[in-house]
Write a protein that holds these residues in place. Sequence first.
Motif, PDB file in Angstrom:
ATOM      1  N   GLU A 427      15.798  44.621 -23.504  1.00  0.00           N
ATOM      2  CA  GLU A 427      14.776  45.265 -22.705  1.00  0.00           C
ATOM      3  C   GLU A 427      13.517  44.395 -22.661  1.00  0.00           C
ATOM      4  O   GLU A 427      13.377  43.431 -23.400  1.00  0.00           O
ATOM      5  CB  GLU A 427      14.423  46.631 -23.294  1.00  0.00           C
ATOM      6  N   LYS A 428      12.576  44.766 -21.788  1.00  0.00           N
ATOM      7  CA  LYS A 428      11.279  44.107 -21.789  1.00  0.00           C
ATOM      8  C   LYS A 428      10.517  44.440 -23.068  1.00  0.00           C
ATOM      9  O   LYS A 428      10.788  45.448 -23.728  1.00  0.00           O
ATOM     10  CB  LYS A 428      10.459  44.536 -20.565  1.00  0.00           C
ATOM     11  N   GLN A 429       9.535  43.608 -23.387  1.00  0.00           N
ATOM     12  CA  GLN A 429       8.824  43.770 -24.651  1.00  0.00           C
ATOM     13  C   GLN A 429       8.104  45.112 -24.741  1.00  0.00           C
ATOM     14  O   GLN A 429       8.143  45.782 -25.782  1.00  0.00           O
ATOM     15  CB  GLN A 429       7.813  42.636 -24.832  1.00  0.00           C
ATOM     16  N   HIS A 430       7.459  45.537 -23.662  1.00  0.00           N
ATOM     17  CA  HIS A 430       6.721  46.806 -23.757  1.00  0.00           C
ATOM     18  C   HIS A 430       7.680  47.981 -23.925  1.00  0.00           C
ATOM     19  O   HIS A 430       7.313  49.010 -24.505  1.00  0.00           O
ATOM     20  CB  HIS A 430       5.819  46.995 -22.535  1.00  0.00           C
ATOM     21  N   VAL A 431       8.904  47.839 -23.474  1.00  0.00           N
ATOM     22  CA  VAL A 431       9.905  48.898 -23.665  1.00  0.00           C
ATOM     23  C   VAL A 431      10.401  48.890 -25.106  1.00  0.00           C
ATOM     24  O   VAL A 431      10.581  49.949 -25.719  1.00  0.00           O
ATOM     25  CB  VAL A 431      11.065  48.727 -22.671  1.00  0.00           C
ATOM     26  N   ALA A 432      10.608  47.706 -25.665  1.00  0.00           N
ATOM     27  CA  ALA A 432      10.970  47.620 -27.087  1.00  0.00           C
ATOM     28  C   ALA A 432       9.897  48.258 -27.955  1.00  0.00           C
ATOM     29  O   ALA A 432      10.198  48.965 -28.920  1.00  0.00           O
ATOM     30  CB  ALA A 432      11.189  46.158 -27.486  1.00  0.00           C
ATOM     31  N   ASP A 433       8.636  48.006 -27.611  1.00  0.00           N
ATOM     32  CA  ASP A 433       7.540  48.628 -28.356  1.00  0.00           C
ATOM     33  C   ASP A 433       7.598  50.148 -28.257  1.00  0.00           C
ATOM     34  O   ASP A 433       7.324  50.865 -29.228  1.00  0.00           O
ATOM     35  CB  ASP A 433       6.191  48.129 -27.824  1.00  0.00           C
ATOM     36  N   ASP A 434       7.981  50.652 -27.099  1.00  0.00           N
ATOM     37  CA  ASP A 434       8.072  52.095 -26.907  1.00  0.00           C
ATOM     38  C   ASP A 434       9.200  52.689 -27.734  1.00  0.00           C
ATOM     39  O   ASP A 434       9.043  53.762 -28.325  1.00  0.00           O
ATOM     40  CB  ASP A 434       8.282  52.402 -25.422  1.00  0.00           C
ATOM     41  N   TYR A 435      10.351  52.013 -27.792  1.00  0.00           N
ATOM     42  CA  TYR A 435      11.441  52.498 -28.645  1.00  0.00           C
ATOM     43  C   TYR A 435      10.986  52.580 -30.100  1.00  0.00           C
ATOM     44  O   TYR A 435      11.253  53.568 -30.796  1.00  0.00           O
ATOM     45  CB  TYR A 435      12.647  51.567 -28.556  1.00  0.00           C
ATOM     46  N   ALA A 436      10.288  51.533 -30.567  1.00  0.00           N
ATOM     47  CA  ALA A 436       9.826  51.525 -31.960  1.00  0.00           C
ATOM     48  C   ALA A 436       8.812  52.638 -32.204  1.00  0.00           C
ATOM     49  O   ALA A 436       8.831  53.301 -33.251  1.00  0.00           O
ATOM     50  CB  ALA A 436       9.224  50.163 -32.295  1.00  0.00           C
ATOM     51  N   ARG A 437       7.935  52.858 -31.238  1.00  0.00           N
ATOM     52  CA  ARG A 437       6.944  53.933 -31.376  1.00  0.00           C
ATOM     53  C   ARG A 437       7.633  55.293 -31.483  1.00  0.00           C
ATOM     54  O   ARG A 437       7.237  56.151 -32.286  1.00  0.00           O
ATOM     55  CB  ARG A 437       6.001  53.909 -30.178  1.00  0.00           C
ATOM     56  N   ARG A 438       8.675  55.504 -30.696  1.00  0.00           N
ATOM     57  CA  ARG A 438       9.401  56.768 -30.745  1.00  0.00           C
ATOM     58  C   ARG A 438      10.084  56.963 -32.100  1.00  0.00           C
ATOM     59  O   ARG A 438      10.089  58.062 -32.659  1.00  0.00           O
ATOM     60  CB  ARG A 438      10.441  56.823 -29.621  1.00  0.00           C
ATOM     61  N   LEU A 439      10.677  55.898 -32.607  1.00  0.00           N
ATOM     62  CA  LEU A 439      11.322  56.004 -33.914  1.00  0.00           C
ATOM     63  C   LEU A 439      10.301  56.304 -35.005  1.00  0.00           C
ATOM     64  O   LEU A 439      10.567  57.110 -35.906  1.00  0.00           O
ATOM     65  CB  LEU A 439      12.063  54.700 -34.230  1.00  0.00           C
ATOM     66  N   ALA A 440       9.135  55.675 -34.913  1.00  0.00           N
ATOM     67  CA  ALA A 440       8.085  55.935 -35.906  1.00  0.00           C
ATOM     68  C   ALA A 440       7.607  57.384 -35.833  1.00  0.00           C
ATOM     69  O   ALA A 440       7.417  58.054 -36.858  1.00  0.00           O
ATOM     70  CB  ALA A 440       6.918  54.969 -35.705  1.00  0.00           C
ATOM     71  N   GLY A 441       7.419  57.877 -34.617  1.00  0.00           N
ATOM     72  CA  GLY A 441       6.997  59.269 -34.465  1.00  0.00           C
ATOM     73  C   GLY A 441       8.038  60.248 -34.964  1.00  0.00           C
ATOM     74  O   GLY A 441       7.714  61.281 -35.558  1.00  0.00           O
ATOM     75  N   GLY A 442       9.302  59.922 -34.740  1.00  0.00           N
ATOM     76  CA  GLY A 442      10.371  60.772 -35.243  1.00  0.00           C
ATOM     77  C   GLY A 442      10.402  60.835 -36.754  1.00  0.00           C
ATOM     78  O   GLY A 442      10.632  61.900 -37.348  1.00  0.00           O
ATOM     79  N   TRP A 443      10.146  59.699 -37.393  1.00  0.00           N
ATOM     80  CA  TRP A 443      10.140  59.677 -38.858  1.00  0.00           C
ATOM     81  C   TRP A 443       8.964  60.481 -39.413  1.00  0.00           C
ATOM     82  O   TRP A 443       9.089  61.160 -40.435  1.00  0.00           O
ATOM     83  CB  TRP A 443      10.121  58.240 -39.354  1.00  0.00           C
ATOM     84  N   LEU A 444       7.835  60.458 -38.736  1.00  0.00           N
ATOM     85  CA  LEU A 444       6.710  61.278 -39.191  1.00  0.00           C
ATOM     86  C   LEU A 444       7.075  62.754 -39.165  1.00  0.00           C
ATOM     87  O   LEU A 444       6.726  63.521 -40.068  1.00  0.00           O
ATOM     88  CB  LEU A 444       5.486  61.015 -38.307  1.00  0.00           C
ATOM     89  N   ARG A 445       7.800  63.182 -38.131  1.00  0.00           N
ATOM     90  CA  ARG A 445       8.240  64.572 -38.075  1.00  0.00           C
ATOM     91  C   ARG A 445       9.242  64.869 -39.192  1.00  0.00           C
ATOM     92  O   ARG A 445       9.198  65.922 -39.831  1.00  0.00           O
ATOM     93  CB  ARG A 445       8.875  64.852 -36.707  1.00  0.00           C
ATOM     94  N   CYS A 446      10.135  63.913 -39.429  1.00  0.00           N
ATOM     95  CA  CYS A 446      11.121  64.091 -40.498  1.00  0.00           C
ATOM     96  C   CYS A 446      10.448  64.199 -41.863  1.00  0.00           C
ATOM     97  O   CYS A 446      10.910  64.944 -42.741  1.00  0.00           O
ATOM     98  CB  CYS A 446      12.104  62.918 -40.514  1.00  0.00           C
TER      99      CYS A 446
END
Length: 907
Positions: A427-446
Amino acid sequence: MFFNLQPCFPGFCVCVCACVRARACVRVQSCHATKPNLLNVHLVPHTHDDVGWLKTVDQYYYGDRNDIQHAGVQYILDSVVDQLLKNPDRRFIYVETAFFYRWWKRQSADVRRTVRRLVDEGRLEFVNGGWCMSDEATTHYSAVIDQMTMGLRFLNDTFGPCGRPRVAWHIDPFGHAREHASMFAQMGYDGFFFGRLDYQDRSRRRIAREQELLWRASDSLTPPMADLFTGILPNGYNPPEGFCWDQSCDDPPIRDDPDLEDYNVDDVVKRFLAIANTQAKVYKTNHIIMTMGSDFQYENANLWYKNLDKLIRYVNGRQANGSRVHALYSTPSCYLQELHRANLTWALKTDDFFPYADDAHDLWTGYFTSRPALKRYERISNGNLQVGLRGPQWSDHRGPQGSDHRGLLSGKAMAVAQHHDAVSGTEKQHVADDYARRLAGGWLRCQVLVSNSLAALSGSTAERIYCDKLNVSVCPLTESSSKFSVNVYNPLARPVSWPVRLPVNGTSYKVSDAEGRSVDCQVCVCVCCPLLKTVCLCVLVLQFLRVTFDPDTGLLSGLSNLETKQTIKLTQNFYWYNASDGNNSKSDQPSGAYIFRPNSSTPFVISRTAKTETVQTSVLQEVRQWFSPWVSQVVRLHGDSRALELEWTVGPLPIDDDLGKEVITRLDSSIQTAEYFYTDSNGREILQRKKDFRPTWILRQSEPVAGNYYPINSRAFIKDEVDQLTVVTDRSQGGSSIQNGSLEIMLHRRLLYDDVRGVAEPLNETSALFPEGLVVRGRLLLSLDRPPTAADAHRPLAQQAVLQPTLTFTDGDGRWSPCLQFSGLQAALPPAVHLLTLTQWDEDSVLLRLEHQFQSRESKENSRPVTVNLQKLFSTLEILGASELNLSANQWKDEMKRFHWTPQTGM
């Protein structure tokens, strides 16, 4: 309740509850009639909607950033529903539940009723049905099962049995894994269609009319349990040339007014009949399929349907004049139904579809390693998700959305990350950053769920700290507190030995376990710069392993297993391949996010010597190696470990020479491999590989390195009659055995040119913290064993690497907690059995998946069937009843009826 598990069987899935049977799908005949004496052309209107690629998931859904790519999924679904209502003959298929779920949530009750009617009548059909269309090379089977379950459950809950997909549809992934086919078969799919395969393989299959086949996707499961009919689509997933009628296309519409000078019906019909008859020559039946759509098409569905209506009418009108072609609106399941009715025999395939090449020098093997940091973060997030799902089951703490797998943000983030342009790294870099941001947010909820569960289990309300930067030795609490407690949660259903490494500010610490007993520990001083020492005189020896180093070079030179009395010569070093820039005589193809193309078959050694420092204690022994300013490693041996740890740090990759670099580590051994090596398939079964060889066709090898690379999801090994050297990885990576006795694994890639596969961006990762280029750290585990019993060591080791213990920290010694240790099991599971899934399903039930993790004939002891008593499994769950489902938990096992397919004689 006793259940029997067969070798390598991930499909044991039970709902522990009092369950209600769902109604059957009562659907009017939805497939249009075909004509037995004609060539039936099944036209399949579809859209391919990437769950992130050039734009983020949100941008694709809303139609934002159309300066990057014109695409808006919400408008596609609006337009398609409107057009389906205008003509009951029309059909449409939809794939990505992540997008459909978003759209559905915003629809009125009237629209929902309308869509349910379209689904019940078979006019709108879901295919695949997972949250996304997952990548097949770089995904772990456990994450794939979760994301498929999430999508299929939503369809089941929303539309009932009529919403259950019958066909798996992976039209875009870049190569196809055998384990994916096995999982799809166990999920109840009747068939599987894809668009991409090696150009040489396609050429041979066209000649032999074997573009439709029976894939026997497991050598452990008794046929037809893992048999899956597989069809290769004729045009990738695009329409035939000249027949694209989307607003993004340039093909002329059908102009059917005979009073106008540009009337073109005769020309359109003539071209279509020619294409159909040509296509029919390379398929076996009088039915062929044409995909009428492509990336993010049907935003203005009227354009497509108006022309398709005309095409069908005018093509079929020629039958009165002797034409033998019949065109019809169709779906993949309707097409598959006709193939099944033909009652033919089909060519059998037992290997996989890797690696994929679309031309002689264009091997799509670079993405096996692209974005290694994201690949590692995805793997860590998978472990975090399992902890978040299981924790509430032990403590009976639900919390907000704690009982709903679909509502768990981490689950959705992980599901999106399985997309074939996500964890793949394409993917493009800004999309990769978005995937990582989503994973980080998910872990905060977990973390909230895990903390609440631990508080309920321990009786302590102390604040729990999560140190997510331990890989770079950062944890503010442990570095500042004189006393702190560590909670270690083991997500595996058996005891494990796991070293805990923490940054501290002191030279002497005392560590005790939950019962107050002393635990061996060692404070090691970290050195921030390499010493001037250029030789290594050490031998690392602890309980199970002996490791030797060359005194002149400081490099690894030998490995011994003290239990089995094995010793092999083993050297290890780091190299890089210069990436092609496309400027050479053979081909203008450069290396990029997808494609690996070195400009030489011989890699460059980074250094022939390593500066070293040695740490030797009774608990831990290390040799710290520095190869260059951008490559270092710690060779680490723990006292009770049967595996040697190689913790590598690579980056930032220098690009001063204006050439991209693809960095590998290579293990060269005395093992006699005869050009064979072995890799896993999505973390499950093992496949044998051979250099410059494909099992199903005679290979013309034009890229001797890239053409021998395969995905390594969790482990790879080389062996002979005496020794087996296994490497367990901490993320998905590409690797190969280019030389006899060697195993190389690609660690990091930094490239300066786009490889012209659509992403339109070089793979040149930087960040605010690393403006000179990313630094990536990872770990390989090496084990040396006898081949007949090696699996007994490396399979559990691979599971430990995927589901690592989760650490939480509290200030103080924690001795005042009422409960300091807990197990959710009455006893450890047998070695062959893995607890794959334990999650709340609804208010009164949990979903449990147990798998037999050993392959047939892989282990003398652990490949045998195992019986598990569910009533004696858990310490806190009272089991009132259990019903068995298919692997994706969207159908009762005893109701799962699949098409039977017959392989050709002798197969």
